[in-house]
Design a protein around this motif. Structure first.
Motif, PDB file in Angstrom:
ATOM      1  N   ILE A 126      13.852 -47.070  73.444  1.00  0.00           N
ATOM      2  CA  ILE A 126      12.076 -46.832  73.688  1.00  0.00           C
ATOM      3  C   ILE A 126      12.215 -47.469  74.853  1.00  0.00           C
ATOM      4  CG2 ILE A 126      10.116 -47.118  73.418  1.00  0.00           C
ATOM      5  CD1 ILE A 126      10.753 -46.317  70.703  1.00  0.00           C
ATOM      6  N   PHE A 414       6.157 -39.682  74.017  1.00  0.00           N
ATOM      7  CA  PHE A 414       7.538 -39.333  73.969  1.00  0.00           C
ATOM      8  C   PHE A 414       7.888 -37.507  74.659  1.00  0.00           C
ATOM      9  CE2 PHE A 414      10.636 -41.714  70.206  1.00  0.00           C
ATOM     10  CZ  PHE A 414      10.188 -42.601  71.020  1.00  0.00           C
ATOM     11  N   ILE A 434      15.660 -39.927  72.906  1.00  0.00           N
ATOM     12  CA  ILE A 434      14.773 -39.843  73.103  1.00  0.00           C
ATOM     13  C   ILE A 434      14.721 -38.645  72.976  1.00  0.00           C
ATOM     14  CG2 ILE A 434      12.617 -40.042  74.532  1.00  0.00           C
ATOM     15  CD1 ILE A 434      13.181 -42.840  72.935  1.00  0.00           C
ATOM     16  N   THR A 438      12.336 -36.687  70.775  1.00  0.00           N
ATOM     17  CA  THR A 438      11.611 -35.538  70.840  1.00  0.00           C
ATOM     18  C   THR A 438      12.247 -34.342  70.760  1.00  0.00           C
ATOM     19  OG1 THR A 438      11.446 -36.780  72.815  1.00  0.00           O
ATOM     20  CG2 THR A 438      10.211 -34.541  73.195  1.00  0.00           C
TER      21      THR A 438
END
Length: 451
Positions: A126, A414, A434, A438
């Motif tokens: 993140i 995200f 990510i 997502t």
């Protein structure tokens, strides 16, 4: 005590940790009465869920405190218990035994992804701007939670509005909020806890602080066998997989439980742990070294993971790390001693449920509001002048409160982050994890829309 919790090393004292633990307990004690009231609508015995809630909270919080040595408390999560009743049982037609079985499987999945370090890798992937947004967003969420708990925000007209101040509970809340702010501004030690206690006492002559109807400890013990181990009966786990037609729906529901549980926890740890120094830079380095549980974060994630499965065995929905732990951290809690104090308070509350439930939301809501104010300082680390950075941060922080869900706030953060990166022709700059997460969030929204 020093040897177990390393108080000096963490810059805290015994008295501070005890005060932090009591503060955290009182800000989350509502779950003792609210959780059984909610889950009993699915057909479960109120007394059984009452005791299961306390047992799951004690076990999860003790593991967090003694194994991970961090000041987080665990209990059945709000939102997840509503999903359990209204979506899984009422909407999809599953029995409460089957719903508990899916919670148990969710816990096993969380244990697996924790042991394999997947949850740790997600945290490290993140971006820093989103981590700060999550921290500030949780501050907004915690404050909003306090305002909603006391009912000072009204939705009677179909839109959010200030409630008419014609209820004693609202005036008690305002008195408590002013009192707590004054105590904090004057640097009074234990300001938040003092605010809760004094406000609750003021509420007695106002008729707001009253003992609630409850069951006795003996009655709760007698009811516990109806839920304890129910997942291992023919009505539990075996019944989930005896109908091939419903198997896809079962898997979708387990997925929904898991993704919400996972990101509620990740959001809470990032939002409170990084800012307060509980999870330090040295701790992050330890996360990168080899296998096993070498860092506080590793241990905390594992403690959280096992709590859900344990709770489902006794008879409650997903047990998770409570965002209200921020209240104890806000008054100085830095070690597992805070968690142990919370666990002790939960144990005592099983015998004093009537009196614990007497502490009104009007007395605890001010604590959540002022802690939320403290946590929003994380927003200052975001470069708001850079629109590409500001958009994901804004959506992460905003939707966390408006959707009443940490995981949904992270989801919108995200998704918008990936969209911004694509528009800037920098899709390669997005960590592969990510992208995967997502896509899973989007899939989760689609599946929830279908079911």
């Amino acid at each position: 005590m020093e040897k177990i919790f390393k108080l000096k090393e963490n810059g805290t004292r015994f008295s501070t940790e005890v005060m932090a633990g009591i503060t955290t307990f009182f800000t989350m004690a509502y779950i003792i009465a609210v959780n059984p009231t909610l889950l009993s609508q699915s057909g479960m015995e109120w007394g059984a869920v009452f005791l299961a809630t306390i047992i799951a909270s004690i076990i999860g919080t003790l593991v967090m405190g003694l194994f991970a040595n961090v000041p987080y408390a665990q209990a059945p999560g709000m939102g997840l218990n509503a999903f359990f009743v209204y979506t899984v049982c009422f909407g999809l037609g599953f029995t409460w035994q089957q719903a508990l079985s899916m919670v148990f499987i969710c816990g096993i999945v969380n244990i697996v992804i924790t042991v394999t370090k997947l949850r740790k890798f997600i945290i490290k992937a993140i971006p820093r701007s989103l981590q700060n947004a999550i921290g500030g967003g949780i501050g907004v969420f915690v404050a909003y939670l306090g305002l909603l708990n006391v009912g000072i925000i009204s939705f009677d007209s179909g839109v959010p509005a200030l409630a008419t101040l014609n209820q004693p509970s609202l005036w008690l809340f305002l008195i408590g909020l002013v009192l707590t702010i004054v105590l904090l501004v004057c640097n009074v030690k234990g300001a938040v806890l003092i605010g809760i206690i004094v406000t609750a006492l003021i509420g007695i002559p106002m008729g707001v602080t009253t003992t609630a109807d409850s069951v006795s400890f003996r009655e709760a013990c007698a009811a516990l066998p109806t839920t304890f181990g129910a997942i291992f009966t023919s009505a539990g786990l075996p019944s989930l997989f005896n109908n091939a037609m419903k198997l896809p729906l079962v898997l979708i529901t387990i997925f929904a439980f898991t993704i919400s549980d996972t990101f509620d926890t990740i959001g809470t740890f990032i939002g409170t742990g990084r800012r307060s120094g509980i999870f330090s830079a040295e701790d992050e380095k330890a996360m990168d070294s080899g296998s096993g549980f070498k860092s506080k974060m590793d241990k905390a994630l594992f403690a959280d993971a096992i709590a859900t499965s344990v709770g489902s065995i006794f008879g409650t929905s997903n047990t998770t790390t409570f965002v209200e732990s921020a209240s104890g951290i806000g008054v100085g809690g830095r070690t597992g001693l805070t968690s142990v104090v919370v666990a002790i308070c939960f144990a005592i509350s099983s015998f004093l449920a009537t009196f614990v439930s007497a502490i009104p939301f009007a007395a605890t809501a001010p604590a959540l509001v002022v802690v939320g104010v403290m946590m929003t300082s994380a927003f200052k680390e975001i470069n708001w002048e850079d629109f590409a950075e500001a958009v994901p941060a804004f959506f992460a922080g905003l939707f966390m409160a408006l959707c009443y869900s940490i995981s949904y706030g992270i989801a919108f953060g995200f998704i918008s982050y990936c969209i911004v990166k694509i528009c800037k022709k920098d899709a390669k700059g997005v960590h592969p994890i990510i992208w995967v997460v997502t896509i899973l969030f989007i899939l989760n929204f689609v599946l929830l829309a279908i079911i």
